[in-house]
Scaffold this motif. Sequence first.
Motif, PDB file in Angstrom:
ATOM      1  N   ILE A  11      30.777  -7.897 -40.710  1.00 14.54           N
ATOM      2  CA  ILE A  11      30.535  -8.709 -38.941  1.00 14.54           C
ATOM      3  C   ILE A  11      28.868  -8.123 -39.502  1.00 14.54           C
ATOM      4  CG2 ILE A  11      32.397  -7.692 -38.886  1.00 14.54           C
ATOM      5  CD1 ILE A  11      31.058  -4.622 -38.668  1.00 14.54           C
ATOM      6  N   LEU A  13      25.979  -6.565 -36.200  1.00 15.15           N
ATOM      7  CA  LEU A  13      25.437  -6.549 -35.005  1.00 15.15           C
ATOM      8  C   LEU A  13      24.685  -5.880 -34.298  1.00 15.15           C
ATOM      9  CD1 LEU A  13      27.702  -4.883 -32.226  1.00 15.15           C
ATOM     10  CD2 LEU A  13      25.969  -4.145 -32.386  1.00 15.15           C
ATOM     11  N   ARG A  15      21.460  -5.036 -31.261  1.00 12.46           N
ATOM     12  CA  ARG A  15      20.978  -4.963 -30.184  1.00 12.46           C
ATOM     13  C   ARG A  15      19.754  -4.377 -29.488  1.00 12.46           C
ATOM     14  NH1 ARG A  15      22.247  -1.663 -25.128  1.00 12.46           N
ATOM     15  NH2 ARG A  15      20.040  -2.475 -23.726  1.00 12.46           N
ATOM     16  N   ASN A  56      26.652 -13.601 -27.828  1.00 16.23           N
ATOM     17  CA  ASN A  56      25.297 -12.993 -27.736  1.00 16.23           C
ATOM     18  C   ASN A  56      26.100 -12.591 -25.966  1.00 16.23           C
ATOM     19  OD1 ASN A  56      22.744 -14.079 -25.997  1.00 16.23           O
ATOM     20  ND2 ASN A  56      22.708 -12.262 -27.155  1.00 16.23           N
ATOM     21  N   LEU A 117      22.098  -8.940 -26.764  1.00 17.22           N
ATOM     22  CA  LEU A 117      23.525  -8.196 -27.598  1.00 17.22           C
ATOM     23  C   LEU A 117      23.952  -8.747 -27.931  1.00 17.22           C
ATOM     24  CD1 LEU A 117      24.857  -5.427 -28.086  1.00 17.22           C
ATOM     25  CD2 LEU A 117      25.781  -6.362 -26.175  1.00 17.22           C
ATOM     26  N   LEU A 119      26.460 -10.062 -32.097  1.00 12.47           N
ATOM     27  CA  LEU A 119      27.798 -10.004 -32.606  1.00 12.47           C
ATOM     28  C   LEU A 119      28.345 -11.069 -33.021  1.00 12.47           C
ATOM     29  CD1 LEU A 119      29.742  -8.402 -33.762  1.00 12.47           C
ATOM     30  CD2 LEU A 119      31.077  -8.996 -31.594  1.00 12.47           C
ATOM     31  N   HIS A 121      29.829 -12.780 -36.887  1.00  8.90           N
ATOM     32  CA  HIS A 121      31.392 -12.845 -38.341  1.00  8.90           C
ATOM     33  C   HIS A 121      30.974 -13.834 -38.779  1.00  8.90           C
ATOM     34  CE1 HIS A 121      35.570 -12.805 -39.391  1.00  8.90           C
ATOM     35  NE2 HIS A 121      35.097 -11.487 -39.221  1.00  8.90           N
ATOM     36  N   SER A 240      34.147  -4.813 -34.736  1.00 10.55           N
ATOM     37  CA  SER A 240      33.324  -4.459 -34.061  1.00 10.55           C
ATOM     38  C   SER A 240      33.502  -5.158 -32.174  1.00 10.55           C
ATOM     39  CB  SER A 240      31.819  -4.587 -34.241  1.00 10.55           C
ATOM     40  OG  SER A 240      32.463  -5.898 -35.552  1.00 10.55           O
ATOM     41  N   LEU A 242      32.055  -5.598 -27.864  1.00  9.65           N
ATOM     42  CA  LEU A 242      31.210  -6.248 -27.391  1.00  9.65           C
ATOM     43  C   LEU A 242      31.796  -6.190 -25.671  1.00  9.65           C
ATOM     44  CD1 LEU A 242      28.984  -8.977 -27.947  1.00  9.65           C
ATOM     45  CD2 LEU A 242      29.061  -6.170 -29.046  1.00  9.65           C
ATOM     46  N   ALA A 248      28.733  -1.831 -26.423  1.00 11.62           N
ATOM     47  CA  ALA A 248      29.100  -1.991 -27.980  1.00 11.62           C
ATOM     48  C   ALA A 248      29.580  -1.436 -28.410  1.00 11.62           C
ATOM     49  CB  ALA A 248      27.797  -3.402 -28.010  1.00 11.62           C
ATOM     50  N   VAL A 250      31.486  -0.472 -32.532  1.00 11.56           N
ATOM     51  CA  VAL A 250      32.055  -0.809 -33.865  1.00 11.56           C
ATOM     52  C   VAL A 250      32.539   0.587 -34.721  1.00 11.56           C
ATOM     53  CG1 VAL A 250      31.468  -0.937 -36.610  1.00 11.56           C
ATOM     54  CG2 VAL A 250      29.897  -2.176 -35.166  1.00 11.56           C
ATOM     55  N   TRP A 262      24.818   1.288 -40.775  1.00 18.74           N
ATOM     56  CA  TRP A 262      23.950   0.538 -39.156  1.00 18.74           C
ATOM     57  C   TRP A 262      22.888   1.138 -39.376  1.00 18.74           C
ATOM     58  CZ3 TRP A 262      22.606   5.566 -35.762  1.00 18.74           C
ATOM     59  CH2 TRP A 262      22.656   6.673 -36.415  1.00 18.74           C
TER      60      TRP A 262
END
Length: 633
Positions: A11, A13, A15, A56, A117, A119, A121, A240, A242, A248, A250, A262
Motif C-alpha cells: 500500500i 497513502l 496526503r 484520489n 489525498l 491511496l 495498492h 488503509s 479514505l 484517512a 491506516v 509512516w
Amino acid sequence: MSDAIKHECGIALLRLKKPLEYYVDKYGTAFYGLNKMYLLMEKQHNRGQDGAGLANIKLDMKPGERYISRSRSVDPKPIQDIFTTINSRFEEISKQNPDLLRDIDYLKKNVGFTGELFLGHLRYGTSGKNGIESCHPFLRQNNWMTRNLVVAGNFNLTNVDELFEVLSNLGQHPKEKSDTVTVLEKIGHFLDVENEGLFKQYKTQGYNNKEITSKIAEHLDIQNILKRASEDWDGGYTMSGLFGHGDAFVLRDPAGIRPAFWYEDEEICVVASERPVIQTAFDLKKDDIKELTPGHALIIKKSGELSEVKINEPTQRAACSFERIYFSRGNDYDIYKERKLLGQYLIPQIIESIDNELDNAVFSFIPNTAEMSFYGMMKGLEDFLNVEKMEAIKALGSDMTDENLSKILTRKTRFEKIAIKDAKLRTFITQEEARDDMVAHVYDITYGTVKRNVDNLVVIDDSIVRGTTLKQSILRILDRLEPKRIVVVSSAPQIRYPDCYGIDMAKMSEFIAFEAAIELLKDKGKAYIIDEVYKKCVEQQNYPKEQIKNYVKEIYEPFTANEISAKIAELLTPVDMKSEVVIVYQTIENLHKACPDNTGDWYFTGNYPTPGGNKVVNRAFMNYIEGIGGRAY
C-alpha cells in the motif's frame, strides 16, 4: 527464491497538507502528488504484480463536482498502465493550452487525480482471482460525502465466514463472501452508524442539513468506527482507507503481522508497506521514518491533523519473518544486515555438510534474491578460514618458512557465479515430457568453475517451499558440472505449515517438508499417526476457533529437523543424478537471532499468532487427506 511464491500486497497513502498552489510554486508542478505516488508504487512493485489501483480524493469540492477518482489495472505492467492512462488526459490538455496544467482551479474542477489525498495498492492474488473486480482500492459510494469509503489493504482474514454471518445478521446482503468485501462493508456499516448518530445529535441542536454535513465531516470519530469494525477480525492486516470528505486512516493488526511505516512533515504525510520506499521517494534518513504500532491506527483528519491511536489491544509481536528473508526489498538498512546474518549463521552446518573440505568447495547462490545471504555466508566462511589460518600458523612453530607461511596465507574460499536464469526462455511446449525438458533449461550454468568429481558445490537459496524448480531444473543443470557433492543451503528454516495472513502458501501438499514427514512416517511404520491426526482435526472442526489446537505438529514430532532434511534431499534428487545431494536448512534459533524484531514464524513452527491460524492448519490437513484442493480459509 527458486520456488517463486506470491505474497502479501503493498500500500501507499499520501496526503498533501498544503494547498496545491504551494507545490506548483515550490516544485514547479501541479502533479507533485501523482509523481510521488508513482515512485511509492513502482518502488514496491515487488509486492504485487497481478494488479494495481490508485484512488484520489479532492478536498472542498462543491456539490455536483466530482471529487473521487479511481483507476485499476490487471495489465501485465499495471502500474505503468494506470499512470499512462491518467497522464494521457494531461497530455491532451497540454496540447490545447499548456498553462492549464498549472491552473489548480481548472484542474480540480475538470480533471481526475488532481486532489490532495491518494491511496495506491499493489496486488498479488492469493485465491486465484485476478480480474479487475478483485483489484483494490474498493469503493463504497453514497450521496453523502462523509459516507463514501475507499479501502485498500495488505491483509488476509481467517474468519470470513463468521464476519459474513455478522453482516447478514445486521440485515446486509454483501455481494460476495470475501475478506475484502467483508472488511469494506463492516467499516462501511459503522461509518453509516456514526453518521446517523451525529446527524441526530446536531439535528436536535437546531442545525440545518447543510450545516450538519460540515459538522459531521469535522467530528467524525474514526477511532470509534475502526474499533467497532475490527473488534472481531482474526488475521494479519494493514488496512488503509479514505473517506469522501478527506479523512484517512491506516490500521495495523494487533500482532503486527503485516508491515506499515509512516512519515510526516509540514508538507506531506505518507504511509507505505516498506521503509526504504518512503526514504527514496522523499530523500529521508531511516530514523525519520516511524513504524506504525501494532493494534494502532494512523488517523489523518481533513484538517491535516495526524494522530496514532490504539484501536485494538496489541498482542505478542509476531511480525512476519518472511518479510526479512525474502518479501521486502533488500535495500532496507536493517533487512540487509539481517539477510547477511542469515547466511553467516549457517556456517557450522555448511562446514559439516562438506566434511570440512573447504579447499575443495565452490560457493554460489541461486539467483537472485539469495544474493545478500550469500554475502553473509562468504563473510562467515572468511572468518572461519581466518581462524584455521591462525591455528595453522601457530602450529608451524620453528618450521615456519616463507613457503609454508605463503601456503597458509593464500588459502581462500572459492566463489563463482554458477547458475544463470534465462528470463527469456518460455516453456511453451505442452507435451509433458518435452515441457519438463524445457523447464530443466530455464537456468544455465557457468562451465569450468568446478573441479570434476573433486569439488563440493554449495549453493544458497533464501527458502525451499515446494522444491519443484530444484528437482526439475537447478539440480539437473548443476549436476552437469560433475561436482562430488551438491549442497543446497536454505537461509530460511523448513516451511511446514500453511500461511493464512496474506502469503500464497495455503495447501499442505505444497510443502516438500510436509511430504518428507509423511514419507518418513510411512517408512518408519508410523503411518497410524496420520490417521490419528486426521481424527483429532475432524473432532474439533466445529469448535470455536479459540479452542482449536494445532494437531498437525504431531506429524513432525517423531523426527529431527536433520532427518526431515535428509528425506527432502532424497525426494528432490532426480533419478539420473550423478552427484550426491545434501540439503541444509536454517535453524529456528538462528532465524530469531538474525531477525530479532520479526519473530512471526508460524509457517516454520506452527505457532500461529491468532486463533484462526490453528483452525486453518487443521482444515488444510483435512483437505489434504480428503483430496480437496483450494485454500483452507
